[in-house]
Design a protein around this motif. Sequence first.
Motif, PDB file in Angstrom:
ATOM      1  N   MET A   1       0.846  -1.186   0.000  1.00  0.00           N
ATOM      2  CA  MET A   1       0.000   0.000   0.000  1.00  0.00           C
ATOM      3  C   MET A   1       0.890   1.249   0.000  1.00  0.00           C
ATOM      4  O   MET A   1       1.845   1.333   0.755  1.00  0.00           O
ATOM      5  N   PRO A   2       0.553   2.213  -0.819  1.00  0.00           N
ATOM      6  CA  PRO A   2       1.376   3.427  -0.884  1.00  0.00           C
ATOM      7  C   PRO A   2       1.262   4.276   0.381  1.00  0.00           C
ATOM      8  O   PRO A   2       0.310   4.171   1.143  1.00  0.00           O
ATOM      9  N   ILE A   3       2.242   5.121   0.566  1.00  0.00           N
ATOM     10  CA  ILE A   3       2.285   5.997   1.730  1.00  0.00           C
ATOM     11  C   ILE A   3       1.828   7.406   1.370  1.00  0.00           C
ATOM     12  O   ILE A   3       1.170   8.076   2.161  1.00  0.00           O
ATOM     13  N   ILE A   4       2.146   7.832   0.171  1.00  0.00           N
ATOM     14  CA  ILE A   4       1.810   9.188  -0.269  1.00  0.00           C
ATOM     15  C   ILE A   4       0.291   9.310  -0.464  1.00  0.00           C
ATOM     16  O   ILE A   4      -0.355   8.421  -1.019  1.00  0.00           O
ATOM     17  N   LYS A   5      -0.247  10.426   0.015  1.00  0.00           N
ATOM     18  CA  LYS A   5      -1.694  10.618   0.028  1.00  0.00           C
ATOM     19  C   LYS A   5      -2.313  10.532  -1.371  1.00  0.00           C
ATOM     20  O   LYS A   5      -3.344   9.880  -1.566  1.00  0.00           O
ATOM     21  N   SER A   6      -1.698  11.162  -2.353  1.00  0.00           N
ATOM     22  CA  SER A   6      -2.247  11.148  -3.712  1.00  0.00           C
ATOM     23  C   SER A   6      -2.204   9.738  -4.300  1.00  0.00           C
ATOM     24  O   SER A   6      -3.105   9.342  -5.048  1.00  0.00           O
ATOM     25  N   ALA A   7      -1.187   8.963  -3.948  1.00  0.00           N
ATOM     26  CA  ALA A   7      -1.087   7.595  -4.432  1.00  0.00           C
ATOM     27  C   ALA A   7      -2.158   6.712  -3.807  1.00  0.00           C
ATOM     28  O   ALA A   7      -2.708   5.821  -4.461  1.00  0.00           O
ATOM     29  N   ILE A   8      -2.467   6.964  -2.534  1.00  0.00           N
ATOM     30  CA  ILE A   8      -3.543   6.230  -1.852  1.00  0.00           C
ATOM     31  C   ILE A   8      -4.879   6.496  -2.541  1.00  0.00           C
ATOM     32  O   ILE A   8      -5.660   5.582  -2.821  1.00  0.00           O
ATOM     33  N   LYS A   9      -5.125   7.772  -2.856  1.00  0.00           N
ATOM     34  CA  LYS A   9      -6.356   8.142  -3.564  1.00  0.00           C
ATOM     35  C   LYS A   9      -6.410   7.469  -4.933  1.00  0.00           C
ATOM     36  O   LYS A   9      -7.459   7.025  -5.384  1.00  0.00           O
ATOM     37  N   ARG A  10      -5.270   7.439  -5.607  1.00  0.00           N
ATOM     38  CA  ARG A  10      -5.203   6.855  -6.951  1.00  0.00           C
ATOM     39  C   ARG A  10      -5.531   5.364  -6.920  1.00  0.00           C
ATOM     40  O   ARG A  10      -6.185   4.850  -7.819  1.00  0.00           O
ATOM     41  N   VAL A  11      -5.072   4.660  -5.870  1.00  0.00           N
ATOM     42  CA  VAL A  11      -5.361   3.232  -5.724  1.00  0.00           C
ATOM     43  C   VAL A  11      -6.862   3.024  -5.580  1.00  0.00           C
ATOM     44  O   VAL A  11      -7.448   2.136  -6.215  1.00  0.00           O
ATOM     45  N   LYS A  12      -7.499   3.864  -4.771  1.00  0.00           N
ATOM     46  CA  LYS A  12      -8.950   3.760  -4.586  1.00  0.00           C
ATOM     47  C   LYS A  12      -9.686   4.040  -5.890  1.00  0.00           C
ATOM     48  O   LYS A  12     -10.622   3.327  -6.263  1.00  0.00           O
ATOM     49  N   THR A  13      -9.275   5.089  -6.591  1.00  0.00           N
ATOM     50  CA  THR A  13      -9.905   5.466  -7.852  1.00  0.00           C
ATOM     51  C   THR A  13      -9.741   4.357  -8.890  1.00  0.00           C
ATOM     52  O   THR A  13     -10.684   4.024  -9.603  1.00  0.00           O
ATOM     53  N   SER A  14      -8.549   3.792  -8.955  1.00  0.00           N
ATOM     54  CA  SER A  14      -8.278   2.722  -9.912  1.00  0.00           C
ATOM     55  C   SER A  14      -9.131   1.492  -9.627  1.00  0.00           C
ATOM     56  O   SER A  14      -9.648   0.864 -10.554  1.00  0.00           O
ATOM     57  N   ALA A  15      -9.274   1.162  -8.363  1.00  0.00           N
ATOM     58  CA  ALA A  15     -10.087   0.005  -7.991  1.00  0.00           C
ATOM     59  C   ALA A  15     -11.543   0.220  -8.374  1.00  0.00           C
ATOM     60  O   ALA A  15     -12.219  -0.694  -8.877  1.00  0.00           O
ATOM     61  N   LYS A  16     -12.028   1.430  -8.158  1.00  0.00           N
ATOM     62  CA  LYS A  16     -13.409   1.754  -8.506  1.00  0.00           C
ATOM     63  C   LYS A  16     -13.618   1.680 -10.023  1.00  0.00           C
ATOM     64  O   LYS A  16     -14.601   1.113 -10.507  1.00  0.00           O
ATOM     65  N   ALA A  17     -12.668   2.229 -10.782  1.00  0.00           N
ATOM     66  CA  ALA A  17     -12.759   2.207 -12.245  1.00  0.00           C
ATOM     67  C   ALA A  17     -12.671   0.786 -12.775  1.00  0.00           C
ATOM     68  O   ALA A  17     -13.393   0.416 -13.708  1.00  0.00           O
ATOM     69  N   GLU A  18     -11.804  -0.008 -12.166  1.00  0.00           N
ATOM     70  CA  GLU A  18     -11.639  -1.399 -12.592  1.00  0.00           C
ATOM     71  C   GLU A  18     -12.937  -2.186 -12.400  1.00  0.00           C
ATOM     72  O   GLU A  18     -13.342  -2.959 -13.275  1.00  0.00           O
ATOM     73  N   ALA A  19     -13.601  -1.966 -11.272  1.00  0.00           N
ATOM     74  CA  ALA A  19     -14.867  -2.644 -11.001  1.00  0.00           C
ATOM     75  C   ALA A  19     -15.940  -2.218 -12.003  1.00  0.00           C
ATOM     76  O   ALA A  19     -16.707  -3.045 -12.514  1.00  0.00           O
ATOM     77  N   LYS A  20     -15.981  -0.927 -12.299  1.00  0.00           N
ATOM     78  CA  LYS A  20     -16.965  -0.404 -13.250  1.00  0.00           C
ATOM     79  C   LYS A  20     -16.721  -0.965 -14.650  1.00  0.00           C
ATOM     80  O   LYS A  20     -17.657  -1.368 -15.344  1.00  0.00           O
TER      81      LYS A  20
END
Length: 84
Positions: A1-20
């Motif tokens: 899991m990333p430490i940088i805040k923007s990278a954490i957000k990006r992981v969440k966004t990517s997971a959501k897009a992948e599911a969609k």
Amino acid sequence: MPIIKSAIKRVKTSAKAEAKNASQLSHMRTAIKKFDKAKLAGEDDLEKLYKDAISAIDRAHSKGLIKANKAARDKSRLSARYNK
């Protein structure tokens, strides 16, 4: 899991897009399978299922989930089965 805040957000966004995206592709494949099944069974609502399948293919292409050539190929094969 990333430490940088923007990278954490990006992981969440990517997971959501992948599911969609997975859901959209699944919907397209299901629509095609429904049409094929109805065609073999000789059901009456073929035209509606054909339009739904074409629409699902176009939607997947417009979202960038499949390339233009695959969309054209799938639609061509579908229309060939529809007209038989």
